[in-house]
Design an enzyme around this catalytic site. Structure first.
Site, short mmCIF file in Angstrom:
data_model
loop_
_atom_site.label_atom_id
_atom_site.label_comp_id
_atom_site.label_asym_id
_atom_site.label_seq_id
_atom_site.Cartn_x
_atom_site.Cartn_y
_atom_site.Cartn_z
N SER A 38 1.28 -1.30 -0.30
CA SER A 38 0.06 0.06 0.23
C SER A 38 0.59 1.72 0.14
O SER A 38 2.01 1.19 -0.33
CB SER A 38 -0.82 0.11 0.76
OG SER A 38 -1.57 0.80 0.67
N ASP A 94 -8.30 -5.86 -6.70
CA ASP A 94 -7.72 -4.57 -5.73
C ASP A 94 -8.60 -3.47 -6.49
O ASP A 94 -8.51 -3.67 -7.63
CB ASP A 94 -6.66 -4.07 -5.85
CG ASP A 94 -5.74 -3.43 -4.21
OD1 ASP A 94 -6.74 -2.53 -3.55
OD2 ASP A 94 -4.74 -3.51 -4.75
N HIS A 105 -6.31 -6.96 -2.23
CA HIS A 105 -5.22 -5.34 -1.93
C HIS A 105 -4.24 -6.97 -0.95
O HIS A 105 -3.21 -6.03 -0.75
CB HIS A 105 -6.07 -4.03 -0.53
CG HIS A 105 -4.95 -3.41 -0.96
ND1 HIS A 105 -4.35 -2.49 -1.82
CD2 HIS A 105 -4.04 -2.87 0.26
CE1 HIS A 105 -3.66 -1.46 -1.08
NE2 HIS A 105 -3.04 -1.88 -0.24
#
Length: 463
Positions: free
Chosen positions: A158, A366, A425
């Site tokens: 991230s 994601d 994610h």
């Protein structure tokens, strides 16, 4: 969890103090480094019990950097994703310790158990965070000849990807100057926020293609994304961050609360709160909430906050009494508002030009760091090998004897890309088998080499 530990204090050359502790069998060590006066960064190192000795392949060490910004690697990456124990303190079969030693850091200062004594000491840029991390690495590695034998692989998830590429360059500079005694094995970017512009531009078209937005929603999303693009081009990064929050709100309402970490799911979050001015730490809080829902098991408490501020704080012993895990995380996020929407594509280019191994992996489901956006920023690289990379065919990925396609990969020179199917994610959580195999291959772990040799021999001896 071993309870006994040895505490010690070390005075640093520049006059700052590092506090550290370790288990009696030295399988774990943790501590604080005062990276700047009154700015304290916490780290936790695990030595792998699965270590394999192969003379031609040194055992690697992985530095895990979490996202947010303001999310804790020591808490989330460790107990929610790849560490030896889960949030219920049960062994994790898919721990990345099977392939490497693991170093978790609460970065930037103010994240997790890290803290600052004065509010003006939070970092404002990714480069400032990289400088602090480099100071931490000097303290950990320069004093430990055993760790110096392990190539360091910086793995990020991230927003952590922006820290990873700036740290990679900062660490490389320190290594070349003889100030940091470690070999940089590579930088690994997992669903990372490298180019915010490309990601926000990808959201509307992606969600329209999977029927989560209609044409009206697409039009609103694209209009806001174009506004953000212009704000970024004009250097209005704080305004772009505010517009990003508004865009998330529009998408949430138009999609009936799609989950930004897996577009096949609904979010449990109230989308109305995202329509206002950016709330401090909103992304980080959603990040923690999503991971907690994935890792909670029936009968277990699954509460990461209670775990970290309870039994873990008691185990570690060196956390100041007045510091709670995550207590300063909101300030970490808000202080980086001016850098949040800044791209770090140039830093990836620079790492590639310097010959550093760069790996990108992306979860198919994601949204926040969608594969569509990742491929868009990769195509902006100035790296001389890009045209050849783009022309290459991909190879399928499998797990064990399973013939189901789990992903694809391709590599050219020092750049590598993994497309992970069925993952959002948080790839290590959604696809633990393929993630473990991937990290073993990337780090050239002796454990992965040995496993490959055994699998080959088994196949050769089958009738």
């Amino acid at each position: 969890m071993e309870k006994l530990c040895v505490l010690f204090l070390v005075s640093l050359i520049h006059g700052l103090i590092a506090t550290a502790a370790r288990t009696q069998n030295e399988s774990e060590a943790w501590g604080y480094v005062e990276v700047r006066p009154k700015a304290h960064m916490f780290w936790w190192l695990y030595r792998s019990p699965y270590r394999v000795e192969i003379s031609s392949k040194p055992w690697p060490i992985i530095l895990w950097l979490q996202g947010g910004p303001g999310a804790s690697g020591v808490g989330l990456g460790n107990f929610e994703e790849i560490g030896p124990l889960d949030v219920n303190l049960k062994p994790r079969n898919s721990t990345w310790l099977r392939m490497a030693d693991l170093l978790f850091v609460d970065n930037p200062v103010g994240t997790g158990f890290s803290f600052v004594e004065e509010s003006n000491l939070f970092v404002k840029t990714d480069e400032e965070a990289a400088t602090d991390l480099t100071t931490l690495l000097k303290e950990i590695f320069n004093r430990n000849e055993s760790l110096q034998q392990s190539p360091l692989h910086i793995v990020a998830e991230s927003y952590g990807g922006k820290f990873a590429v700036t740290l990679g360059l900062s660490a490389l500079k320190a290594i070349e100057a003889g100030k940091l005694k470690v070999k940089l094995g590579g930088v690994i970017l997992g669903d990372t926020w490298i180019s915010p512009e490309d990601f926000v531009l990808s959201w509307g078209p992606l969600l329209k293609d999977v029927s989560r937005l209609d044409n009206n929603g697409l039009e609103m999303a694209n209009s806001l994304a174009q506004k953000i693009k212009q704000q970024i081009r004009d250097g209005q990064y704080v305004s772009a961050t505010d517009s990003w929050a508004v865009l998330e709100g529009v998408i949430s309402r138009s999609s009936n609360s799609v989950d930004f970490y897996n577009f096949l799911l609904d979010s449990g979050m109230d989308p109305v709160s995202l329509t206002a001015k950016l709330l401090q730490g909103i992304a980080m809080k959603r990040y923690i909430r999503y991971l907690s829902t994935l890792s909670s098991s029936p009968g277990g408490n699954g509460d990461i906050n209670s775990l970290m501020n309870g039994v873990i704080k008691q185990k570690l012993k060196i956390i100041p009494e007045n510091i709670s895990w995550g207590g300063q995380s909101d300030e970490v996020f808000s202080n980086l508002a001016g850098d949040f929407m800044r791209a770090r594509i140039d830093e990836v280019d620079e790492l590639l030009a310097k010959g550093v191994n760069v790996t990108v992996y992306s979860g198919q489901l994601d949204l926040i760091c969608a594969t569509k956006g990742t491929e868009a920023w990769i195509e902006k690289l100035k790296w001389e090998g890009l045209p050849s990379f783009l022309k290459m065919d991909r190879s399928p990925l499998y797990c064990g004897d399973d013939t189901t396609t789990r992903g694809f990969t391709k590599s050219y020179k020092n750049f590598h890309f993994y497309w992970i199917l069925g993952a959002g994610h948080f790839v290590p959580v959604d696809q633990p088998c393929i993630a473990l195999n991937m990290v073993g291959a990337i780090t050239e772990s002796p454990a992965a080499v040995k496993k490959t040799e055994i699998d080959f021999l088994i196949k050769q001896t089958k009738p």
